[in-house]
Structure formats: structure tokens, C-alpha cells
Design a protein around this motif. Structure first.
Motif, mmCIF file in Angstrom:
data_model
loop_
_atom_site.group_PDB
_atom_site.id
_atom_site.type_symbol
_atom_site.label_atom_id
_atom_site.label_comp_id
_atom_site.label_asym_id
_atom_site.label_seq_id
_atom_site.Cartn_x
_atom_site.Cartn_y
_atom_site.Cartn_z
ATOM 1 N N ILE A 62 -27.296 2.388 28.315
ATOM 2 C CA ILE A 62 -28.681 2.186 28.480
ATOM 3 C C ILE A 62 -28.746 0.624 27.346
ATOM 4 N N THR A 63 -29.044 -0.351 28.194
ATOM 5 C CA THR A 63 -29.334 -1.749 27.022
ATOM 6 C C THR A 63 -30.623 -1.347 26.810
ATOM 7 N N VAL A 64 -30.588 -2.385 25.879
ATOM 8 C CA VAL A 64 -32.408 -3.082 25.247
ATOM 9 C C VAL A 64 -31.899 -4.353 24.114
ATOM 10 N N LEU A 65 -31.832 -5.248 24.913
ATOM 11 C CA LEU A 65 -31.503 -6.954 24.432
ATOM 12 C C LEU A 65 -32.847 -7.365 24.992
ATOM 13 N N LYS A 66 -32.407 -8.539 24.763
ATOM 14 C CA LYS A 66 -33.403 -10.182 24.287
ATOM 15 C C LYS A 66 -34.067 -9.897 26.294
ATOM 16 N N ASP A 67 -33.094 -9.962 26.731
ATOM 17 C CA ASP A 67 -33.508 -10.517 28.711
ATOM 18 C C ASP A 67 -33.068 -10.719 29.086
ATOM 19 N N GLY A 68 -33.484 -10.834 30.063
ATOM 20 C CA GLY A 68 -32.350 -10.299 31.767
ATOM 21 C C GLY A 68 -31.451 -11.063 31.797
ATOM 22 N N PRO A 69 -31.373 -12.527 31.205
ATOM 23 C CA PRO A 69 -29.834 -13.272 31.276
ATOM 24 C C PRO A 69 -29.442 -12.521 30.248
ATOM 25 N N ALA A 70 -29.387 -12.476 29.261
ATOM 26 C CA ALA A 70 -28.878 -11.394 28.191
ATOM 27 C C ALA A 70 -28.280 -9.879 28.722
ATOM 28 N N THR A 71 -28.886 -9.300 29.417
ATOM 29 C CA THR A 71 -28.732 -8.145 29.915
ATOM 30 C C THR A 71 -27.595 -7.705 31.144
ATOM 31 N N SER A 72 -28.055 -9.185 31.852
ATOM 32 C CA SER A 72 -26.934 -9.200 32.768
ATOM 33 C C SER A 72 -25.936 -9.884 32.404
ATOM 34 N N ASP A 73 -25.689 -10.551 30.938
ATOM 35 C CA ASP A 73 -24.453 -11.597 30.826
ATOM 36 C C ASP A 73 -23.330 -9.881 30.205
ATOM 37 N N VAL A 74 -24.307 -9.609 29.559
ATOM 38 C CA VAL A 74 -23.383 -8.048 29.452
ATOM 39 C C VAL A 74 -22.984 -7.196 30.099
ATOM 40 N N VAL A 75 -23.833 -6.998 31.036
ATOM 41 C CA VAL A 75 -23.473 -5.799 32.406
ATOM 42 C C VAL A 75 -22.059 -6.455 33.293
ATOM 43 N N HIS A 76 -21.925 -7.754 33.409
ATOM 44 C CA HIS A 76 -21.667 -8.042 33.827
ATOM 45 C C HIS A 76 -19.823 -8.362 33.025
ATOM 46 N N ALA A 77 -20.530 -8.129 31.858
ATOM 47 C CA ALA A 77 -18.294 -8.068 31.067
ATOM 48 C C ALA A 77 -18.063 -6.878 31.187
ATOM 49 N N LEU A 78 -18.688 -5.765 32.290
ATOM 50 C CA LEU A 78 -18.363 -4.019 31.077
ATOM 51 C C LEU A 78 -17.482 -4.082 32.963
ATOM 52 N N ASP A 79 -16.354 -3.012 32.212
ATOM 53 C CA ASP A 79 -15.823 -2.797 33.084
ATOM 54 C C ASP A 79 -15.753 -0.754 33.544
ATOM 55 N N ASP A 80 -15.202 -0.231 34.312
ATOM 56 C CA ASP A 80 -15.222 1.002 35.163
ATOM 57 C C ASP A 80 -16.556 1.594 34.405
ATOM 58 N N LEU A 81 -17.079 1.134 35.933
ATOM 59 C CA LEU A 81 -18.396 1.548 36.401
ATOM 60 C C LEU A 81 -19.005 2.175 37.515
ATOM 61 N N ARG A 82 -17.514 2.999 37.736
ATOM 62 C CA ARG A 82 -18.606 3.701 39.140
ATOM 63 C C ARG A 82 -18.913 5.196 38.433
ATOM 64 N N GLY A 83 -19.388 5.792 39.103
ATOM 65 C CA GLY A 83 -20.353 6.596 39.138
ATOM 66 C C GLY A 83 -21.286 6.926 37.925
ATOM 67 N N ARG A 84 -21.590 5.074 37.008
ATOM 68 C CA ARG A 84 -22.650 5.056 36.401
ATOM 69 C C ARG A 84 -23.518 5.180 36.349
ATOM 70 N N GLY A 109 -21.794 2.139 40.872
ATOM 71 C CA GLY A 109 -23.408 2.690 39.867
ATOM 72 C C GLY A 109 -24.367 3.163 40.421
ATOM 73 N N SER A 110 -24.617 3.571 39.652
ATOM 74 C CA SER A 110 -26.319 3.112 40.305
ATOM 75 C C SER A 110 -27.318 2.743 39.036
ATOM 76 N N TYR A 111 -28.449 2.460 39.262
ATOM 77 C CA TYR A 111 -29.804 1.515 38.574
ATOM 78 C C TYR A 111 -30.511 2.476 38.517
ATOM 79 N N LEU A 112 -31.630 2.454 36.733
ATOM 80 C CA LEU A 112 -32.879 2.404 36.724
ATOM 81 C C LEU A 112 -33.221 2.125 35.815
ATOM 82 N N GLU A 113 -34.005 1.324 36.540
ATOM 83 C CA GLU A 113 -34.475 0.365 35.365
ATOM 84 C C GLU A 113 -35.835 0.825 34.283
ATOM 85 N N ALA A 114 -35.854 1.322 33.084
ATOM 86 C CA ALA A 114 -36.889 1.994 32.483
ATOM 87 C C ALA A 114 -37.707 1.291 31.151
#
Length: 286
Positions: A62-84, A109-114
Motif C-alpha cells: 500500500i502506498t500513501v504518497l504525495k502524488d503520482g510522480p512520487a509514487t512512481s519513483d518509489v514503486v520503480h525502486a522496488l524489487d520482487d514484485l511478482r505475485g504482489r 504483479g497486480s494493481y488496484l488503485e484505491a
């Protein structure tokens, strides 16, 4: 036991973290400013030492970050997303959300905007309004998790529809607060007692509960301890304007309000409650 990674522990993210812990979930937490996770760690959360390792061993992120660019930067830094499953709960643009969905799919992985409507009090008692955008199967898989923070999470459509719904609602927050502020100023100038005005407004079709929610703050100029700041309101309104223009709509009526919210920076209102825009509707003096 379900294990969740929570990335972003500002006002809303911290409250969501408290709620998830209270519901008995195993919670791993990260924030760019590490000191902001300390109270959650004291309550039982597990600190994430390296951002890249956030998703390891987790059922969802779950991410609760300032905006889209901030969220994208954090998510692109993540490893091991398969199945998450990635579940961003902050406000972002439609295309930004769709790009994140494409990225998650490419990583297995999968995605659900919420995105959520509500603030700290609603997060703590599990009554946030969740407007989900995803594949119906993904929503069904994550519905139980969402139910920890929302009494009735709603699937509004495919990815992008949740982001659009949230922007539409936040535009109403800005427009209604501005309109209410102007109305208060005018009746005060005409020496109409505020309570008399409210007695007429409340039973009418024009009334919205947010007016009473913010009335005391406006009249007393009490804008501290915000659950949603003026800076965030401006950011979301600007994003709404951008999306509206890209969709071929005519949002010109909001241009004055957006200009006013830009002025909030000079008036030191940015970190105060968004109803502090009431200070910007005072009488214009030469």
C-alpha cells in the motif's frame, strides 16, 4: 497472517497504519523521513530498512504518497514484485495510475488503485470511502484487505476510474469551500447573523454537511492541526484542471480559484487546514 508493506506514513498513511495494526495485520513500514515511522514501530510495525526490499514477504504493498510522480519513483525502486498487489491510496492522475498498472503487470504483479475520501479520523475508525479501479478479479482478491479501512469499498470501474472519481470529489472540496467562504463573507458584510443564515441554509437543497464541519474553524480562524492541507488541495485542483483539459472539458470557471490557491503560499496557508482559503476571500482593499 496477512503481511502488508505500507510506504508513506504522513498524516493519512500513519492513520491507515494504525488501523491495520489494530486489525491484527502484520505491517512493514517505510517513509522517506525515517523518524516518521517510529510510533508505528513502537505499536508493533516492522521497519523496512531498504526501500528496494519493501515487497519481500508481503501479500500487498500500500502506498500513501504525495502524488503520482512520487509514487512512481518509489514503486520503480522496488524489487520482487511478482505475485504482489500494488494498492496506491493517494491521489494521482489518470494516466499516472494507468502507467503504474502497466509497470506492475510487466513485473508479474497486480494493481488496484484505491484512492480514499476521508482523513485521519475516518482512517482510524475504518470508515474511509474507497473508490477502487481495477480488474474485478483483483478487486475481489483484495476486498477483505480494503474492508479493514472502509466499511464498503466500491469498485467504480477499470484502472483510471478510481483516480478520476477521486479528482472529481476533491474538486468539489475546493469549489464548495470557496463558495461557502464567499457566502459567509457577503452575509457578514450585510450584518446578517451567521446562525440566521445557517438556519435557512441547513434545511435547503443547497446544504452540505461540510459547511457545518468547517464553519467554526472559519469563524474563529482556527486552521491548525489539518487533516488535509491547503497545499494538497491546490495540488489536487491543479491535477483536476489538467485532466479536465486533456479530456476536452472547459474548466475555465475554476481558474480564479486555482489562482487564489496559488496565493496561499505567500500567505503562509499551505500547511494549514484547507478551509484557511477563507482568509483569501476577505474584502479587497486598495
Amino acid at each position: 497472517m496477512t503481511t502488508i508493506a505500507l510506504l508513506g506514513t504522513g498524516l493519512l498513511g500513519h492513520a491507515i497504519g494504525q488501523r491495520l495494526l489494530a486489525q491484527g495485520l502484520t505491517l512493514r513500514v517505510w517513509n522517506r523521513t525515517a523518524t516518521r515511522i517510529s510510533t508505528l514501530v513502537s505499536a508493533g510495525a516492522i521497519p523496512i530498512e531498504q526501500l528496494s526490499e519493501s515487497a519481500q514477504g508481503c501479500d500487498a504493498v500500500i502506498t500513501v504518497l504525495k502524488d503520482g510522480p512520487a509514487t512512481s519513483d518509489v514503486v520503480h525502486a522496488l524489487d520482487d514484485l511478482r505475485g504482489r498487489c500494488l494498492i496506491p491510496m493517494g491521489t494521482m492522475g489518470i494516466s499516472q495510475s494507468r502507467d503504474l498498472a502497466t509497470f506492475m503487470n510487466s513485473r508479474g504483479g497486480s494493481y488496484l488503485e484505491a484512492p480514499v475520501l476521508g482523513s485521519r479520523p475516518e482512517a482510524l475508525n475504518g470508515s474511509l470511502l474507497v473508490m477502487a479501479g481495477s480488474d474485478p478479479d483483483v478487486f475481489k482478491q483484495q476486498q477483505h484487505l480494503l474492508s479493514h479501512v472502509s466499511a464498503q469499498p466500491v469498485l467504480v470501474g477499470p484502472v483510471g476510474s478510481g483516480a478520476a472519481t477521486k479528482l472529481a470529489l476533491n474538486q468539489l472540496i475546493a469549489s464548495m469551500t470557496h463558495a461557502f467562504s464567499l457566502s459567509l463573507r457577503l452575509v457578514q458584510q450585510a450584518d446578517v447573523p451567521i446562525e440566521t443564515f445557517m438556519e435557512i441554509l441547513r434545511p435547503s437543497a443547497l446544504y452540505a454537511p461540510t459547511y457545518d464541519k468547517k464553519l467554526k474553524r472559519m469563524l474563529e480562524q482556527h486552521y491548525s492541526d489539518p487533516n488535509f492541507s491547503t497545499a494538497l488541495l491546490r495540488k489536487d485542483l491543479m491535477l483536476f484542471l489538467q485532466e479536465a483539459m486533456q479530456s476536452g472539458l472547459n474548466p475555465e470557471g475554476l481558474s480564479g480559484l486555482s489562482t487564489m490557491l496559488v496565493q496561499a503560499t505567500a500567505h503562509d496557508l499551505d500547511e494549514l487546514d484547507y478551509c484557511s482559503l477563507h482568509e483569501l476571500t476577505q474584502s479587497i482593499r486598495p
